[in-house]
Scaffold this motif. Sequence first.
Motif, PDB file in Angstrom:
ATOM      1  N   GLU A  74       0.826  -1.214   0.000  1.00  0.00           N
ATOM      2  CA  GLU A  74       0.000   0.000   0.000  1.00  0.00           C
ATOM      3  C   GLU A  74       0.858   1.260   0.000  1.00  0.00           C
ATOM      4  OE1 GLU A  74      -2.383  -0.617   3.433  1.00  0.00           O
ATOM      5  OE2 GLU A  74      -3.651  -2.139   2.467  1.00  0.00           O
ATOM      6  N   SER A  75       1.966   1.232   0.738  1.00  0.00           N
ATOM      7  CA  SER A  75       2.842   2.412   0.771  1.00  0.00           C
ATOM      8  C   SER A  75       3.497   2.625  -0.585  1.00  0.00           C
ATOM      9  CB  SER A  75       3.903   2.264   1.864  1.00  0.00           C
ATOM     10  OG  SER A  75       4.852   1.260   1.541  1.00  0.00           O
ATOM     11  N   LEU A  76       3.857   1.546  -1.256  1.00  0.00           N
ATOM     12  CA  LEU A  76       4.444   1.676  -2.590  1.00  0.00           C
ATOM     13  C   LEU A  76       3.425   2.241  -3.565  1.00  0.00           C
ATOM     14  CD1 LEU A  76       6.831  -0.506  -4.547  1.00  0.00           C
ATOM     15  CD2 LEU A  76       4.595  -0.094  -5.553  1.00  0.00           C
ATOM     16  N   GLN A  77       2.202   1.722  -3.545  1.00  0.00           N
ATOM     17  CA  GLN A  77       1.170   2.201  -4.465  1.00  0.00           C
ATOM     18  C   GLN A  77       0.921   3.693  -4.281  1.00  0.00           C
ATOM     19  OE1 GLN A  77      -2.877   0.969  -3.775  1.00  0.00           O
ATOM     20  NE2 GLN A  77      -3.334   0.868  -5.963  1.00  0.00           N
ATOM     21  N   ALA A  78       0.915   4.151  -3.047  1.00  0.00           N
ATOM     22  CA  ALA A  78       0.662   5.560  -2.774  1.00  0.00           C
ATOM     23  C   ALA A  78       1.729   6.448  -3.391  1.00  0.00           C
ATOM     24  CB  ALA A  78       0.600   5.786  -1.266  1.00  0.00           C
ATOM     25  N   GLU A  79       2.956   5.950  -3.468  1.00  0.00           N
ATOM     26  CA  GLU A  79       4.058   6.745  -4.009  1.00  0.00           C
ATOM     27  C   GLU A  79       4.255   6.535  -5.499  1.00  0.00           C
ATOM     28  OE1 GLU A  79       8.777   7.636  -2.929  1.00  0.00           O
ATOM     29  OE2 GLU A  79       7.561   6.338  -1.652  1.00  0.00           O
ATOM     30  N   ALA A  80       3.976   5.330  -5.985  1.00  0.00           N
ATOM     31  CA  ALA A  80       4.279   4.990  -7.378  1.00  0.00           C
ATOM     32  C   ALA A  80       3.248   5.525  -8.358  1.00  0.00           C
ATOM     33  CB  ALA A  80       4.396   3.473  -7.536  1.00  0.00           C
ATOM     34  N   GLY A  81       1.994   5.648  -7.946  1.00  0.00           N
ATOM     35  CA  GLY A  81       0.958   6.085  -8.864  1.00  0.00           C
ATOM     36  C   GLY A  81       0.534   4.977  -9.816  1.00  0.00           C
ATOM     37  N   GLU A  82      -0.133   5.365 -10.907  1.00  0.00           N
ATOM     38  CA  GLU A  82      -0.635   4.388 -11.869  1.00  0.00           C
ATOM     39  C   GLU A  82       0.508   3.765 -12.666  1.00  0.00           C
ATOM     40  OE1 GLU A  82      -3.533   3.256 -12.013  1.00  0.00           O
ATOM     41  OE2 GLU A  82      -4.696   4.699 -10.861  1.00  0.00           O
TER      42      GLU A  82
END
Length: 264
Positions: A74-82
């Motif tokens: 979840e932390s990666l998704q928040a920073e990585a975007g689409e």
Amino acid sequence: MRIDLTGRRALVSGSSQGIGLAIATELARSGAAVVVNGRDQAKTEQAAAGITKELPDAVVVPIAADLASAEGAESLQAEAGELDILVNNLGIFGAKPVLEIDDDEWRRYFEVNVLSAVRLIRMYLPGMMERGFGRVMNIASDSAVVTPLEMVHYGMTKTALLAVTRGYAKAAAGTGVTVNSVMAGPTHTPGVEDFARELVGDDLPWDEAQRQFMREHRPYSLIQRLIEPTEIGNMVVYLSSEQASATTGGAVRVDGGYIDSILP
């Protein structure tokens, strides 16, 4: 064939070293913006810096996160975007007699090697389907179909990835998104080099140790050498491209002919 991934954004999990780093480098070389991932912040930043040193025009974003946990994903998704391209490369391996593998070790291997991929696919596949383009690749192994006696727990996870791949490919049917496994064979990485030396001894020069390892422990390889990580990266680049639009739900082999079968 000229492959241009300019305008695409990719994530390669577990890409601070080894096969993952080679995949990230080749995607960047083809024009994709690449998110490099590892658990250690300094090591992840160092890997990203190495790519940009080789490819000064590349867009490379280092994100440190432990993808073996839901919180890390979840932390990666928040920073990585689409994302347009997702490469699930994260994995652990090691030799252990199968009768000595306890419940916790079985769970750890499944959590890292399988559930990390499932979580990221679940996060990113819906957006890819909505946009009408996406490429998901799970880095599997010859061990998915040729179970190694010295690491059955590892082989089990790679077999599971083939089923995961096929299932998600069906879920994405007709959307323009492809989902494939890349079945890597015995590959020349520092970890595999250490593993080979565990099996054949530390006293031999590397070239001789490699030959002995292949002869005694991977005798069915048709190229009779370890695969270079860039060779796996090249396959990932192809599967990431528009040219691979009709390849989905498959287990694509980059195994040096190791699997003694016409089909996986």
